[in-house]
Design a protein around this motif. Structure first.
Motif, PDB file in Angstrom:
ATOM      1  N   HIS A   1       0.820  -1.207   0.000  1.00  9.41           N
ATOM      2  CA  HIS A   1       0.000   0.000   0.000  1.00  9.41           C
ATOM      3  C   HIS A   1       0.855   1.259   0.000  1.00  9.41           C
ATOM      4  O   HIS A   1       0.561   2.220  -0.719  1.00  9.41           O
ATOM      5  CB  HIS A   1      -0.942  -0.010   1.202  1.00  9.41           C
TER       6      HIS A   1
ATOM      7  N   GLN B   1      -8.206  -6.827  -7.194  1.00 13.05           N
ATOM      8  CA  GLN B   1      -8.269  -6.800  -5.733  1.00 13.05           C
ATOM      9  C   GLN B   1      -9.703  -6.854  -5.231  1.00 13.05           C
ATOM     10  O   GLN B   1     -10.025  -7.561  -4.274  1.00 13.05           O
ATOM     11  CB  GLN B   1      -7.597  -5.533  -5.211  1.00 13.05           C
TER      12      GLN B   1
ATOM     13  N   LEU C   1      -6.187  -8.259   3.255  1.00 17.01           N
ATOM     14  CA  LEU C   1      -5.337  -7.369   2.473  1.00 17.01           C
ATOM     15  C   LEU C   1      -3.857  -7.690   2.640  1.00 17.01           C
ATOM     16  O   LEU C   1      -3.021  -7.069   1.999  1.00 17.01           O
ATOM     17  CB  LEU C   1      -5.601  -5.910   2.867  1.00 17.01           C
TER      18      LEU C   1
END
Length: 419
Positions: A32, A148, A177
């Protein structure tokens, strides 16, 4: 079933591509942070902004975020401003050219896999992706986001059917995640929807220890942690135990229909995105290379390198369509048996006529003209690439008779000299 299978293959390929392009970035929040800097914060971001981003997704504390930023900085993917001042919320984290280049390589490979999906579902011709411009980058980012959202959407449908509380849903999504949890779920999806190339086993489900071995090889996660993550996925209703003495698991029966529907929806969206990418990748003004032109590129135009060093290494290497891993391990594309060479030391790949070199977090480093590289660097003609006692250079002329990587990049084959 075809759409479901090809969509799962795209999801798995996306994760594999990330780990190949960023082998050192597999800890929680690293994806991320790197993606945010490469996409949404290309001019830099305050560390306080990154605190908020990571806390929102993972609930990690500020010290852990600083640690993650330090890891990116150590790999050459970001810098800080002011450079010598203590880190604070006002410190600006700046993405580097190395991160931009590496992330574009990641997107390029995503595009190749997207075109492969388009070939299966929409009759497109698979191939390479031309140089990525701003609009092309956005198109590929949409494909990444679609991938995703697919398995997260499937999971949400399972949670809704099970009346999972809001708090448990947020906690489950946070775990999903992470690369570890998502990898385990993808293994189950691959088996359920026929996306794996492995032969069917006599017993039902996946052996937990084999799943753990896969993660040990990919991200160095130990067996007990993997078993804990499998247990978590079972508790939230995504995996279930199958019959047998050893622990074998598979996609939960109640999760098959929700995930099947999510995969069908995502497959349709990805096929449309593949068609759009295919049209964008064929420039109307004649500039750049379309993927058809790259596929048709003759072998004679592929980069070739000269190799020297101890032992009996192949004197010439021709890079094929797939990246070539150089290392000491038997599974490397080109095995260089020296203690100074890491098991997976560096990666070579051809991109539009250039040779790109990526250090794979090697112990002793990868050097170009005596300078240790981080991330991905272009090897210019005449420059010397060094790993341990071995030297590689790009010759001025392509010699006859080469060693080249096969389609998987896992083995080397000899092409005979011209007569």
């Amino acid at each position: 079933m075809l759409t479901q299978r090809e969509t799962v293959r795209f999801l798995s390929a996306g994760q594999d591509i990330w780990l190949r392009q960023f082998p050192a970035l597999h800890r929680r929040a690293q994806w991320h942070l790197a993606s945010h800097l490469a996409v949404r914060a290309r001019e830099g971001a305050a560390l306080g902004e990154l605190y908020g981003l990571v806390k929102q997704v993972f609930l990690l504390d500020d010290a852990t975020v600083r640690e993650r930023v330090g890891e990116l900085r150590g790999l050459g993917f970001c810098a800080i401003d002011p450079e010598d001042a203590p880190l604070s919320a006002r410190t600006v984290v700046l993405p580097t050219v190395a991160l931009f280049n590496q992330y574009d390589l990641y997107l390029r490979d995503i595009g190749v896999r997207l075109l492969t999906l388009g070939a299966a579902l929409a009759g497109l011709r698979p191939g390479k992706v031309a140089a990525i411009d701003a609009a092309g980058r956005l198109a590929l980012l949409r494909a990444v986001e679609t991938g995703q959202e697919t398995w997260l959407a499937g999971a949400e449908r399972v949670f809704e059917a099970d009346n999972l509380s809001r708090a448990r849903r947020i906690d489950a999504r946070r775990h999903l995640l992470s690369i570890s949890h998502s990898s385990l779920l993808l293994m189950a999806l691959e088996q359920q929807f026929g996306a794996t190339s492995q032969p069917a086993e006599e017993e039902d489900g996946l052996l937990a220890d084999q799943m753990a071995a896969s993660l040990l090889g990919a991200i160095r996660q130990n067996f007990q942690t993997t078993r804990d993550h499998i247990a978590f996925l079972m508790r939230i209703g995504l995996l279930e135990r199958r019959s047998g003495r050893a622990l074998r698991v598979g996609l939960a029966q109640a999760a098959i229909a929700p995930f099947g529907a999510a995969l069908d929806e995502a497959g349709a969206a990805l096929a449309e995105q593949a068609q759009a990418l295919s049209r964008r990748d064929s420039p109307a003004d004649g500039t750049g290379l379309s993927h058809e032109a790259l596929v048709a590129q003759p072998p004679e135009s592929r980069p070739c390198l000269l190799l020297s060093g101890p032992g009996d290494p192949p004197p010439r290497i021709e890079l094929g369509d797939e990246p070539l891993i150089l290392g000491r391990a038997p599974g490397a594309g080109l095995m260089l048996p020296s203690i100074e060479v890491s098991r997976a030391h560096c990666r070579l790949e051809a991109a539009c006529g250039d040779v790109l070199v990526t250090d794979l977090n090697s112990t002793n480093g990868t050097f170009i003209d005596g300078v240790r590289i981080t991330g991905t660097t272009t090897l210019a003609p005449g420059a010397v690439l060094r790993l341990g006692p071995y030297r590689l250079t790009i010759p001025s002329e392509v010699p006859d008779g080469t060693i080249r990587a096969d389609r998987t990049g896992a083995t080397i084959r000899q092409r005979g000299a011209k007569s």
